[in-house]
Design a protein around this motif. Structure first.
Motif, PDB file in Angstrom:
ATOM      1  N   GLY A  14      33.523  39.001  36.672  1.00 27.96           N
ATOM      2  CA  GLY A  14      32.673  38.046  37.378  1.00 27.96           C
ATOM      3  C   GLY A  14      32.892  36.609  36.950  1.00 27.96           C
ATOM      4  N   ARG A  15      31.983  35.742  37.397  1.00 29.68           N
ATOM      5  CA  ARG A  15      32.057  34.316  37.097  1.00 29.68           C
ATOM      6  C   ARG A  15      31.895  34.064  35.607  1.00 29.68           C
ATOM      7  NH1 ARG A  15      29.758  30.309  41.238  1.00 29.68           N
ATOM      8  NH2 ARG A  15      28.866  29.437  39.350  1.00 29.68           N
ATOM      9  N   LYS A  53      36.683  33.094  37.768  1.00 24.61           N
ATOM     10  CA  LYS A  53      36.506  34.539  37.562  1.00 24.61           C
ATOM     11  C   LYS A  53      37.336  34.977  36.355  1.00 24.61           C
ATOM     12  CE  LYS A  53      34.055  35.053  41.345  1.00 24.61           C
ATOM     13  NZ  LYS A  53      34.628  35.636  42.547  1.00 24.61           N
TER      14      LYS A  53
END
Length: 303
Positions: A14-15, A53
């Motif tokens: 994810g981020r 990401k």
């Protein structure tokens, strides 16, 4: 001055702002985003944007600004000091008292009381948390050890890390647990659904809680929990995970089922090796009055 924090991505996805927030639970996502915008965060030596990401083996470095120094004043707040010498203080914290100042709790904390009653406290933590070796939640009562100098702080912290400190809690939970004892070995981390709470999640930090049943009531069970690890909200999260949430817990259990100010959880036993004399220290604190009154009423209802 900047403090460097590092982490290597190993399966997290994810981020970057989300991943860092989950790894370093003391920092909010908005704080991490601000550091990213200020170019204080790099990946493999390169500055990245907040929507980057992460990938396996990424080396993340955070140049965290040192916190702005605050002045914390001592306050003449009643405080039950169970034991004190030149190195250590043991405090029986009441339910409803926050351990140290933070956002929304600038004063009235156990640290404010300690600064008035004890004076000398270790300086390893920042000025907001002098002497604080470990914490318990605001609405959890019971025993805490506090360091009066840096050497004592380091030795007590090492005992916590090495799992040689004895910490036993008394908890009242919803439901009637059928077996007499058990162990919950389930990793704990920040909840993905509610950022204000913790949960059992894949990739969380190791967390182990042992429990045994002390008494069963109609609809409730009184248990003793012993911690191997000390994750945030560990007992509260683990008991919810096995479907026996703590009574009175506003975050993890049914609300307002019993009169009270929060979860029925009390740090009853604390044992550690004295950092200077190496004497084995052992302390017990009786249940607070509201806890015992609730147990008495449940006993009457159960008979």
């Amino acid at each position: 001055m900047l403090e460097k924090l590092t982490m290597t991505i190993d399966g997290q996805k994810g981020r970057i702002d989300k991943v860092i927030t989950e790894e370093f639970g003391d920092f909010s996502r908005s704080q991490i985003q601000a550091w990213l915008k200020e170019q204080l965060v790099s990946v493999n030596g390169e500055i990245v944007k907040p929507n980057y990401k992460v990938k396996d083996d990424d080396l993340i470095e955070i140049n965290r600004p040192e916190p702005v120094e605050l002045t914390i004043e001592g306050e003449d707040i009643p405080l039950e000091i169970v034991y004190e010498d030149q190195d250590v203080v043991v405090v029986n914290k009441p339910q409803g008292m926050v351990v140290h100042p933070s956002a929304g709790h600038a004063n009235g904390t156990m640290v404010n009381a300690l600064l008035h009653h004890v004076k000398d406290l270790s300086s390893i933590n920042d000025v907001v948390r002098p002497g604080i070796v470990h914490r318990i939640d605001k609405d959890t009562s019971g025993l805490l050890m506090v360091a009066k100098n840096d050497e004592a702080h380091e030795k007590l912290s090492a005992q916590l890390k090495n799992k040689t400190v004895t910490r036993r809690y008394i908890a009242l939970v919803h439901g009637e647990i059928p077996h007499d004892k058990g162990t919950i070995d389930a990793p704990v981390g920040r909840s993905k659904e509610n950022r204000q709470s913790q949960a059992v999640i894949e990739g969380g930090k190791d967390a182990v809680t042992h429990f045994k049943v002390l008494e069963r009531y109609e609809g409730y069970t009184l248990i003793e929990c012993q911690l191997e690890t000390g994750r945030t909200h560990q007992i509260r999260v683990h008991m919810k995970y096995i479907d026996y949430p703590l009574a009175g817990d506003p975050l993890y259990g049914p609300r307002k089922t019993l009169p009270g100010q929060g979860q029925f959880l009390h740090a009853k036993v604390l044992g550690f090796t004295h950092p200077t004399t190496e004497e084995e220290m052992y302390f017990e604190a009786d249940l607070p009055e509201n806890f015992t009154e609730t147990l008495e009423s449940l006993t009457l209802l159960t008979k």
